[in-house]
Design a protein around this motif. Structure first.
Motif, PDB file in Angstrom:
ATOM      1  N   ARG A 496       6.020   6.917   8.343  1.00 25.97           N
ATOM      2  CA  ARG A 496       4.806   6.993   7.529  1.00 25.97           C
ATOM      3  C   ARG A 496       4.321   5.601   7.141  1.00 25.97           C
ATOM      4  NH1 ARG A 496       5.202   9.925   1.776  1.00 25.97           N
ATOM      5  NH2 ARG A 496       6.547   8.103   1.439  1.00 25.97           N
ATOM      6  N   GLU A 497       5.204   4.798   6.612  1.00 27.40           N
ATOM      7  CA  GLU A 497       4.866   3.436   6.210  1.00 27.40           C
ATOM      8  C   GLU A 497       5.899   2.483   6.805  1.00 27.40           C
ATOM      9  OE1 GLU A 497       3.219   4.105   1.692  1.00 27.40           O
ATOM     10  OE2 GLU A 497       5.385   4.168   2.061  1.00 27.40           O
ATOM     11  N   ALA A 498       5.480   1.267   7.067  1.00 25.86           N
ATOM     12  CA  ALA A 498       6.406   0.271   7.606  1.00 25.86           C
ATOM     13  C   ALA A 498       6.043  -1.106   7.073  1.00 25.86           C
ATOM     14  CB  ALA A 498       6.365   0.261   9.132  1.00 25.86           C
ATOM     15  N   ALA A 499       7.034  -1.870   6.761  1.00 22.90           N
ATOM     16  CA  ALA A 499       6.850  -3.261   6.363  1.00 22.90           C
ATOM     17  C   ALA A 499       8.025  -4.067   6.904  1.00 22.90           C
ATOM     18  CB  ALA A 499       6.771  -3.405   4.848  1.00 22.90           C
ATOM     19  N   VAL A 500       7.730  -5.250   7.430  1.00 22.87           N
ATOM     20  CA  VAL A 500       8.740  -6.075   8.076  1.00 22.87           C
ATOM     21  C   VAL A 500       8.800  -7.428   7.386  1.00 22.87           C
ATOM     22  CG1 VAL A 500       9.296  -7.304  10.217  1.00 22.87           C
ATOM     23  CG2 VAL A 500       8.574  -4.911  10.294  1.00 22.87           C
ATOM     24  N   VAL A 501      10.002  -7.893   7.114  1.00 19.90           N
ATOM     25  CA  VAL A 501      10.213  -9.183   6.462  1.00 19.90           C
ATOM     26  C   VAL A 501      11.331  -9.922   7.179  1.00 19.90           C
ATOM     27  CG1 VAL A 501       9.462  -8.323   4.210  1.00 19.90           C
ATOM     28  CG2 VAL A 501      11.894  -8.270   4.809  1.00 19.90           C
ATOM     29  N   GLY A 502      11.426 -11.218   6.904  1.00 20.42           N
ATOM     30  CA  GLY A 502      12.538 -12.003   7.386  1.00 20.42           C
ATOM     31  C   GLY A 502      13.606 -12.099   6.325  1.00 20.42           C
ATOM     32  N   VAL A 503      14.845 -11.945   6.729  1.00 17.28           N
ATOM     33  CA  VAL A 503      15.967 -12.076   5.799  1.00 17.28           C
ATOM     34  C   VAL A 503      16.936 -13.120   6.365  1.00 17.28           C
ATOM     35  CG1 VAL A 503      15.772  -9.732   4.901  1.00 17.28           C
ATOM     36  CG2 VAL A 503      17.208 -10.162   6.906  1.00 17.28           C
ATOM     37  N   PRO A 504      17.683 -13.815   5.502  1.00 19.47           N
ATOM     38  CA  PRO A 504      18.591 -14.865   5.988  1.00 19.47           C
ATOM     39  C   PRO A 504      19.633 -14.318   6.954  1.00 19.47           C
ATOM     40  CG  PRO A 504      18.280 -15.021   3.612  1.00 19.47           C
ATOM     41  CD  PRO A 504      17.670 -13.718   4.037  1.00 19.47           C
ATOM     42  N   ASP A 505      19.941 -15.142   7.946  1.00 18.21           N
ATOM     43  CA  ASP A 505      20.957 -14.775   8.929  1.00 18.21           C
ATOM     44  C   ASP A 505      21.742 -16.042   9.269  1.00 18.21           C
ATOM     45  OD1 ASP A 505      21.732 -12.606  11.195  1.00 18.21           O
ATOM     46  OD2 ASP A 505      21.707 -14.617  12.068  1.00 18.21           O
ATOM     47  N   PRO A 506      23.076 -16.015   9.205  1.00 14.31           N
ATOM     48  CA  PRO A 506      23.852 -17.253   9.392  1.00 14.31           C
ATOM     49  C   PRO A 506      23.736 -17.836  10.799  1.00 14.31           C
ATOM     50  CG  PRO A 506      25.295 -15.337   9.272  1.00 14.31           C
ATOM     51  CD  PRO A 506      23.934 -14.866   8.870  1.00 14.31           C
ATOM     52  N   TYR A 507      23.394 -17.015  11.788  1.00 12.34           N
ATOM     53  CA  TYR A 507      23.304 -17.505  13.163  1.00 12.34           C
ATOM     54  C   TYR A 507      21.872 -17.767  13.592  1.00 12.34           C
ATOM     55  CZ  TYR A 507      23.583 -17.612  18.242  1.00 12.34           C
ATOM     56  OH  TYR A 507      23.461 -17.982  19.556  1.00 12.34           O
ATOM     57  N   ARG A 508      20.965 -16.819  13.339  1.00  9.81           N
ATOM     58  CA  ARG A 508      19.586 -16.934  13.814  1.00  9.81           C
ATOM     59  C   ARG A 508      18.679 -17.673  12.838  1.00  9.81           C
ATOM     60  NH1 ARG A 508      17.087 -11.545  15.019  1.00  9.81           N
ATOM     61  NH2 ARG A 508      16.130 -12.449  16.864  1.00  9.81           N
ATOM     62  N   GLY A 509      19.217 -18.066  11.670  1.00 14.15           N
ATOM     63  CA  GLY A 509      18.370 -18.670  10.644  1.00 14.15           C
ATOM     64  C   GLY A 509      17.704 -17.591   9.814  1.00 14.15           C
ATOM     65  N   GLU A 510      16.883 -16.815  10.458  1.00 10.10           N
ATOM     66  CA  GLU A 510      16.297 -15.605   9.882  1.00 10.10           C
ATOM     67  C   GLU A 510      16.463 -14.488  10.893  1.00 10.10           C
ATOM     68  OE1 GLU A 510      12.197 -16.913   9.037  1.00 10.10           O
ATOM     69  OE2 GLU A 510      12.502 -16.106   7.041  1.00 10.10           O
ATOM     70  N   THR A 511      16.493 -13.266  10.411  1.00 10.66           N
ATOM     71  CA  THR A 511      16.440 -12.138  11.310  1.00 10.66           C
ATOM     72  C   THR A 511      15.417 -11.152  10.769  1.00 10.66           C
ATOM     73  OG1 THR A 511      17.783 -10.610  12.629  1.00 10.66           O
ATOM     74  CG2 THR A 511      18.209 -10.668  10.251  1.00 10.66           C
ATOM     75  N   VAL A 512      15.002 -10.243  11.614  1.00 11.09           N
ATOM     76  CA  VAL A 512      13.918  -9.323  11.280  1.00 11.09           C
ATOM     77  C   VAL A 512      14.491  -8.052  10.670  1.00 11.09           C
ATOM     78  CG1 VAL A 512      11.946  -8.048  12.195  1.00 11.09           C
ATOM     79  CG2 VAL A 512      12.592 -10.246  13.222  1.00 11.09           C
ATOM     80  N   LYS A 513      13.966  -7.691   9.502  1.00  4.94           N
ATOM     81  CA  LYS A 513      14.363  -6.446   8.851  1.00  4.94           C
ATOM     82  C   LYS A 513      13.126  -5.611   8.579  1.00  4.94           C
ATOM     83  CE  LYS A 513      16.931  -4.402   5.007  1.00  4.94           C
ATOM     84  NZ  LYS A 513      17.861  -4.645   3.879  1.00  4.94           N
ATOM     85  N   ALA A 514      13.245  -4.321   8.822  1.00  2.00           N
ATOM     86  CA  ALA A 514      12.132  -3.398   8.602  1.00  2.00           C
ATOM     87  C   ALA A 514      12.486  -2.406   7.499  1.00  2.00           C
ATOM     88  CB  ALA A 514      11.803  -2.639   9.884  1.00  2.00           C
ATOM     89  N   TYR A 515      11.514  -2.147   6.653  1.00  2.00           N
ATOM     90  CA  TYR A 515      11.596  -1.076   5.662  1.00  2.00           C
ATOM     91  C   TYR A 515      10.590  -0.010   6.058  1.00  2.00           C
ATOM     92  CZ  TYR A 515      14.226  -4.230   2.618  1.00  2.00           C
ATOM     93  OH  TYR A 515      15.179  -5.066   2.080  1.00  2.00           O
TER      94      TYR A 515
END
Length: 569
Positions: A496-515
């Motif tokens: 129904r709804e989607a939002a994507v943010v970057g969250v810290p990741d020790p290897y990639r620097g940031e990784t993609v997370k979806a709510y």
């Protein structure tokens, strides 16, 4: 050769501009301060290298070698074939390959035919590839033979592509490393509207006569390099030949390496960093380009010992993987004179670890596709400082002919030490975006690049990048815009709804997370949503984490609050 590039004009500032005074000049060496006279085009740089060292290896691929004279002849034949297929000056040739000799030969052949090269990430899926092919108006596509039956064949539908060349990754080598080989090729068949694929190496060895020299000027467009804009829609930055050769020559003068040295390709050649800092700089220095198709830490370490390279540049994630490999020793890195990192934030702890464990001084740098890779770097004789307040490692200093300013939301300069948007003016800044005059006017007012990145400059001229405007995610050095991922999630029947943010990741620097929130009565496991995106997006774009919430936080006007989700982690 062209005349030395002039200093860019400094914009007027009330009371004098601390940036126009260029405090960083005191940090540069005499070679970095001196004017340069780069070749008009990358093709001129290549031909000069052929004349200087025709028998020297231009390309080394596992145990295979291609000399400069041979590369010249093979790319001549490719150019002649393309001309015979109707490719004319200014036509676009899309190159969708990994780091293999075919990439270099295809680029040289396209330029010799007078064409503009459009690098395409081979990790792209069909929709992403189709957008680049359609937007650029490419008439030729070069891709791996094992990939043709999937994404590329589907992506050319409805585009102007009529000629397809395919490449076998096992060409140019006599022993094959199983870690680098692709899946077996499927029989090549024509896509609707395009002719059946033709083998690139076969064409290159047929001896087609080269067309007349296109005689590029420095302001002729060499590349249309696609990046993401503020709307999330990929935009094609028009990189001129002169901008590429300027930065390539600056790489050579700024990091003195003997002519003919080995340049190891750690950054992908389809990325502006690889094209400029590895390929073009290598050609300017008549060096040997060292290739291993794709990044595999063990294979790369083996290649370091075999080829003894002097130079490489890559993202922090690659160096993290190399440092973590159980076989890595100081001897693997002993031949390097310059090791650089760019494309994503460089953790100070990684710099310290590489120095302590392997004797490597990893240098930082900063640039964008829109400024043809670097616009700031750490001078070879300097150590990048760490800002004591934020713990941020400096990305270096601008060059002598580059003007970097920090500005506020109104475009006015902020004092040294204060945070604002990074703006760049210089010979490496592109003239704009392909076919997008409005976006060009917004991003390049009066020829100055407004990067969208947030940072500050200290009193000595060291530049620090501390954040990015809005919601851009940098995962392993690749840009990911949330909107593109959200659009895919919204095509799932349960979402129904989607939002994507970057969250810290020790290897990639940031990784993609979806709510996401789900439609009433619908059900979807997070793992299924991850798999759904992975089928439709490049590997670095799809979310590694998905969290299902009853409802996503919104403003009173109905806009989803990404900020709150980012804080949630």
């Amino acid at each position: 050769m062209t005349d030395p590039a002039p200093d860019p004009p400094a914009p007027a500032a009330a009371g004098g501009s601390p940036y126009a005074a260029r405090p960083w000049l005191g940090l540069l060496s005499a070679a970095q301060l001196a004017p340069v006279a780069p070749p008009a085009s990358v093709l001129d740089a290549f031909r000069a290298a052929v004349a200087r060292a025709p028998e020297r290896a231009a390309l080394a691929y596992f145990d295979g070698r291609v000399g400069y004279a041979e590369a010249d002849a093979l790319s001549d034949s490719l150019a002649g074939y393309l001309a015979g297929r109707g490719v004319r000056r200014g036509d676009r040739v899309a190159v969708m390959l990994q780091n293999t000799p075919h990439f270099v030969l295809a680029v040289l052949g396209a330029w010799k035919a007078g064409a503009v090269v459009v690098p395409v990430n081979p990790m792209y899926k069909s929709a992403e590839t189709r957008h680049v092919l359609g937007d650029s108006g490419a008439v030729v596509l070069v891709c791996e033979d094992g990939a043709w039956g999937g994404c590329p064949a589907e992506a050319v539908r409805g585009t102007a592509v009529r000629t397809v060349l395919t490449a076998r990754p096992t060409d140019f080598q006599t022993r094959n490393d199983p870690r680098t080989l692709p899946p077996p090729a499927v029989p090549a068949a024509a896509a609707p509207g395009a002719d059946a694929p033709v083998d690139l190496v076969s064409v290159a060895r047929q001896g087609h006569p080269a067309p007349p020299d296109p005689r590029f000027a420095s302001d002729d467009i060499a590349l249309i390099s696609y990046t993401s804009g503020t709307s999330g829609t990929p935009k094609g930055a028009m990189n001129p030949h002169g901008a590429i050769t300027y930065n390539a020559v600056r790489q050579v003068t700024g990091h003195p390496i003997a002519e003919g040295a080995g340049y190891f390709v750690l950054a992908p050649l389809f990325h502006i960093t690889g094209l400029v800092c590895e390929l073009a700089a290598c050609l300017v220095n008549a060096g040997t380009l060292l290739l291993t198709r794709r990044f595999d830490a063990g294979t790369v370490l083996d290649a370091f010992l075999e080829h003894r390279p002097a130079y490489t540049i890559g993202p922090a994630t690659a160096f993290t993987a190399l440092a973590a490999h159980p076989a890595a020793t100081r001897e693997h890195f002993a031949s390097f004179q310059v090791v650089s990192s760019g494309g994503a934030p460089l953790p100070p702890a990684l710099v310290a670890r590489l120095r302590a464990d392997f004797g490597v001084h990893l240098r930082n740098g900063y640039g964008l596709t829109e400024c043809t890779a670097p616009c700031a770097s750490v001078p070879a004789h300097r150590e990048a400082p760490v800002d004591p307040g934020s713990g941020t490692l400096s990305v270096g200093v601008p060059g002598a002919q580059t003007l970097v300013r920090i500005i506020d939301e109104r475009g006015a300069e902020v004092p040294l030490g204060q945070t604002g948007e990074i703006a760049v003016r210089g010979p490496q800044v592109v003239p704009g975006y392909w076919g997008l005059p409005d976006a060009t006017a917004r991003t390049f007012p009066d020829g100055e690049l407004r990067t969208g990145d947030v940072g500050f400059m200290d009193a000595d001229g060291w530049l620090y990048v501390v954040d990015r405007k809005k919601d851009l995610i940098i995962a392993s050095g690749f840009k990911v815009w949330p909107r593109e991922v959200e659009d895919v999630l919204y095509t799932h029947p349960a979402v129904r709804e989607a939002a994507v943010v970057g969250v810290p990741d020790p290897y990639r620097g940031e990784t993609v997370k979806a709510y996401v929130s789900l439609r009433p009565g619908a059900h979807a496991e997070p793992s299924a949503l991850v798999a759904y995106c992975a089928e439709r997006l490049a590997a670095y774009k799809y979310p590694r984490q998905v969290e299902v919430l009853p409802v996503l936080p919104q403003t009173t006007s109905g806009k989803i609050l990404r900020r709150e989700l980012r804080e949630r982690g």
